[in-house]
Motif scaffolding. Structure first.
Motif, PDB file in Angstrom:
ATOM      1  N   LEU A  51      -4.813   5.228   0.954  1.00  0.00           N
ATOM      2  CA  LEU A  51      -3.824   4.246   0.520  1.00  0.00           C
ATOM      3  C   LEU A  51      -4.155   3.772  -0.892  1.00  0.00           C
ATOM      4  O   LEU A  51      -5.316   3.727  -1.294  1.00  0.00           O
ATOM      5  N   TYR A  52      -3.105   3.377  -1.619  1.00  0.00           N
ATOM      6  CA  TYR A  52      -3.276   2.858  -2.977  1.00  0.00           C
ATOM      7  C   TYR A  52      -2.558   1.518  -3.082  1.00  0.00           C
ATOM      8  O   TYR A  52      -1.357   1.401  -2.763  1.00  0.00           O
ATOM      9  N   GLY A  53      -3.290   0.478  -3.515  1.00  0.00           N
ATOM     10  CA  GLY A  53      -2.701  -0.850  -3.647  1.00  0.00           C
ATOM     11  C   GLY A  53      -1.934  -1.008  -4.943  1.00  0.00           C
ATOM     12  O   GLY A  53      -2.500  -0.829  -6.030  1.00  0.00           O
ATOM     13  N   ALA A  54      -0.654  -1.356  -4.845  1.00  0.00           N
ATOM     14  CA  ALA A  54       0.188  -1.466  -6.037  1.00  0.00           C
ATOM     15  C   ALA A  54      -0.290  -2.576  -6.969  1.00  0.00           C
ATOM     16  O   ALA A  54      -0.186  -2.461  -8.192  1.00  0.00           O
TER      17      ALA A  54
ATOM     18  N   ALA B 149       5.555   3.157   1.230  1.00  0.00           N
ATOM     19  CA  ALA B 149       4.657   2.023   1.015  1.00  0.00           C
ATOM     20  C   ALA B 149       4.914   0.965   2.075  1.00  0.00           C
ATOM     21  O   ALA B 149       6.033   0.828   2.579  1.00  0.00           O
ATOM     22  N   LEU B 150       3.877   0.234   2.415  1.00  0.00           N
ATOM     23  CA  LEU B 150       4.015  -0.850   3.372  1.00  0.00           C
ATOM     24  C   LEU B 150       3.150  -2.011   2.939  1.00  0.00           C
ATOM     25  O   LEU B 150       2.097  -1.821   2.309  1.00  0.00           O
ATOM     26  N   GLU B 151       3.582  -3.213   3.250  1.00  0.00           N
ATOM     27  CA  GLU B 151       2.813  -4.406   2.930  1.00  0.00           C
ATOM     28  C   GLU B 151       1.939  -4.744   4.126  1.00  0.00           C
ATOM     29  O   GLU B 151       2.429  -4.888   5.250  1.00  0.00           O
TER      30      GLU B 151
ATOM     31  N   TRP C 296       0.820  -1.198   0.000  1.00  0.00           N
ATOM     32  CA  TRP C 296       0.000   0.000   0.000  1.00  0.00           C
ATOM     33  C   TRP C 296       0.858   1.253   0.000  1.00  0.00           C
ATOM     34  O   TRP C 296       1.661   1.468   0.898  1.00  0.00           O
ATOM     35  N   LEU C 297       0.660   2.074  -1.030  1.00  0.00           N
ATOM     36  CA  LEU C 297       1.297   3.383  -1.095  1.00  0.00           C
ATOM     37  C   LEU C 297       0.466   4.368  -0.279  1.00  0.00           C
ATOM     38  O   LEU C 297      -0.756   4.449  -0.445  1.00  0.00           O
TER      39      LEU C 297
ATOM     40  N   THR D 117      -7.981   2.197  -4.252  1.00  0.00           N
ATOM     41  CA  THR D 117      -7.737   3.305  -3.339  1.00  0.00           C
ATOM     42  C   THR D 117      -8.663   3.128  -2.142  1.00  0.00           C
ATOM     43  O   THR D 117      -9.883   3.034  -2.307  1.00  0.00           O
ATOM     44  N   VAL D 118      -8.089   3.062  -0.940  1.00  0.00           N
ATOM     45  CA  VAL D 118      -8.881   2.796   0.266  1.00  0.00           C
ATOM     46  C   VAL D 118      -8.566   3.850   1.317  1.00  0.00           C
ATOM     47  O   VAL D 118      -7.559   4.568   1.236  1.00  0.00           O
ATOM     48  N   LEU D 119      -9.434   3.914   2.327  1.00  0.00           N
ATOM     49  CA  LEU D 119      -9.342   4.947   3.357  1.00  0.00           C
ATOM     50  C   LEU D 119      -9.260   4.336   4.743  1.00  0.00           C
ATOM     51  O   LEU D 119     -10.053   3.450   5.094  1.00  0.00           O
ATOM     52  N   LEU D 120      -8.310   4.821   5.532  1.00  0.00           N
ATOM     53  CA  LEU D 120      -8.213   4.478   6.947  1.00  0.00           C
ATOM     54  C   LEU D 120      -8.667   5.679   7.767  1.00  0.00           C
ATOM     55  O   LEU D 120      -8.258   6.816   7.496  1.00  0.00           O
ATOM     56  N   LEU D 121      -9.520   5.438   8.764  1.00  0.00           N
ATOM     57  CA  LEU D 121      -9.942   6.482   9.687  1.00  0.00           C
ATOM     58  C   LEU D 121      -9.455   6.147  11.084  1.00  0.00           C
ATOM     59  O   LEU D 121      -9.522   4.988  11.512  1.00  0.00           O
ATOM     60  N   SER D 122      -8.961   7.136  11.804  1.00  0.00           N
ATOM     61  CA  SER D 122      -8.608   6.962  13.205  1.00  0.00           C
ATOM     62  C   SER D 122      -8.997   8.223  13.959  1.00  0.00           C
ATOM     63  O   SER D 122      -9.134   9.304  13.371  1.00  0.00           O
TER      64      SER D 122
END
Length: 402
Positions: free
Chosen positions: A236-239, A266-268, A216-217, A244-249
């Motif tokens: 985030l964007y999946g390579a 980016a992180l896996e 995820w970028l 394209t997804v959203l994290l809420l905190s």
């Protein structure tokens, strides 16, 4: 309606980001038609998140903004909540029924308030000020409908929002009426739209979608805050999946949320989606590596395609404020008193949201472009395009704009 006047997309005059489209269906006939998210796709607004926290106190054992009961709150001493927490399905069903009844009563009362407003005329809204809407919002909180409370509270600010406020107030009242009717006739709606209505009203949901693993970028990260709560949004964007997804905190007022991801790295990791119409909001699962450098960039579209994408999303979620979009080969140019992103290869453009003009990120974008095309990620909606991150045409790191 966009406050920038007609928008030229592909040559002809285009007003495709008008929040009220054609072919609006009637909830009384079993459908909610395509009209126009306040707060992004599957995204709670700042006030809604705060109201969810208040609803946890207003009703015994009700979930907080994160969808989990607060162990230190009333749920800790409520027998039905304790039974539900221990896995008693019958107790959970009774609690859900009681809350649905309260929301139905609140939605019915709100319908009457809206009818009274229209019967008396919109001019009265300017004279009554915030007090009436705050009282109504408090009633919606009592009904444990934080989504309705948030939208009602926004109505109070519209009469002081400048020229054209009656049109904007009427639009918001129509959307609120549509949400009310959607809730009152939710059993007639398609499953996906019914889930969206429940989410918009303010019912808690869980990330029960399939687990998705990707690299995820981190596209963008920004905070919004009010007197009670700080909300952090991370795109985030999946390579591999190109999703394209959203994290809420969330964090207490004045304190940033714990989740922080550096833009451009980016992180896996694994994520699972919440059951909204677009299934863009996700929850983090396992992480397999810390964020690191990457050459990944999101796939971009033209400005005309971005407007079409927002219009298509409205069919599934009429209350959608914006959708995440990456624009490819666009140039920031002045447009009267504002700015727009002009497509370098087409005769089309998207206006920037009014608030962008007062942000330093606009000048970083202009400096990065220097008159040359750039790639820009942001949120595209009825208020215009809000740029969040940009990349140069050639090699170079991501430049945060928010």
């Amino acid at each position: 309606m966009l406050p920038f006047g007609p928008l030229s997309v592909g040559g002809p005059t285009f007003d495709g980001m008008d929040r009220h489209g054609s072919g609006v269906g009637s909830c009384d006939e079993g459908t909610v038609g395509a009209v126009r998210e306040r707060g992004g796709e599957g995204v709670m607004t700042q006030g809604e998140a705060s109201d969810r926290a208040r609803c946890a106190v207003a009703g015994p054992g009700e979930p907080s903004a994160e969808g989990a009961a607060d162990p230190s709150g009333p749920a800790a001493t409520d027998p039905s909540a304790s039974a539900a927490a221990s896995g008693d399905p019958e107790a959970a069903r009774r609690r859900a029924e009681r809350r649905a009844e309260r929301i139905t009563a609140g939605a019915t009362e709100l319908e009457q308030r809206l009818a009274d407003l229209l019967r008396a005329g919109l001019a009265g809204a300017e004279q009554s000020g915030h007090g009436l809407w705050e009282e109504t919002a408090a009633r919606m909180v009592d009904a444990q409908a934080p989504g309705l409370a948030s939208r009602v509270r926004e109505l109070g600010a519209i009469p002081s929002s400048g020229p054209g406020w009656p049109v904007r107030l009427l639009e918001e009242c129509a959307l609120l009426h549509l949400l009310d009717r959607g809730w009152l006739h939710r059993e007639r709606l398609p499953a996906g739209l019914a889930a969206t209505v429940r989410s918009r009203v303010g019912l808690p949901t869980s990330a029960d979608g399939p687990i998705l693993r990707d690299r995820w970028l981190v596209l963008a990260q920004y905070d919004t805050a009010d007197a009670r709560l700080t909300t952090r949004r991370v795109w985030l964007y999946g390579a591999e999946t190109a999703r394209t997804v959203l994290l809420l905190s969330y964090g207490a007022a004045g304190r940033p949320p714990e989740l922080a991801l550096p833009v451009g790295l980016a992180l896996e990791a694994e994520v699972s989606a919440y059951p909204d119409a677009g299934r863009r909001r996700v929850a983090f699962g396992r992480r397999f590596a810390p964020p690191g450098p990457t050459r990944t960039r999101p796939r971009g579209v033209t400005t005309s395609r971005a407007a079409v994408r927002y219009g298509e999303a409205l069919r599934d979620d009429p209350w959608l404020d914006s959708v995440p979009v990456t624009l490819e080969r666009v140039v920031p140019v002045p447009d009267g008193g504002g700015w727009q992103l002009a497509d370098a290869d087409e005769d089309s453009a998207l206006p920037l949201a009014r608030t962008t003009g007062s942000q330093p990120g606009l000048w970083r974008l202009v400096a990065l472009s220097g008159g040359a095309p750039v790639t820009v990620f942001g949120e595209c909606g009825h208020r215009g395009f809000t740029p969040l991150t940009a990349w140069p045409t050639g090699p170079g790191p991501a430049v945060p704009l928010c």
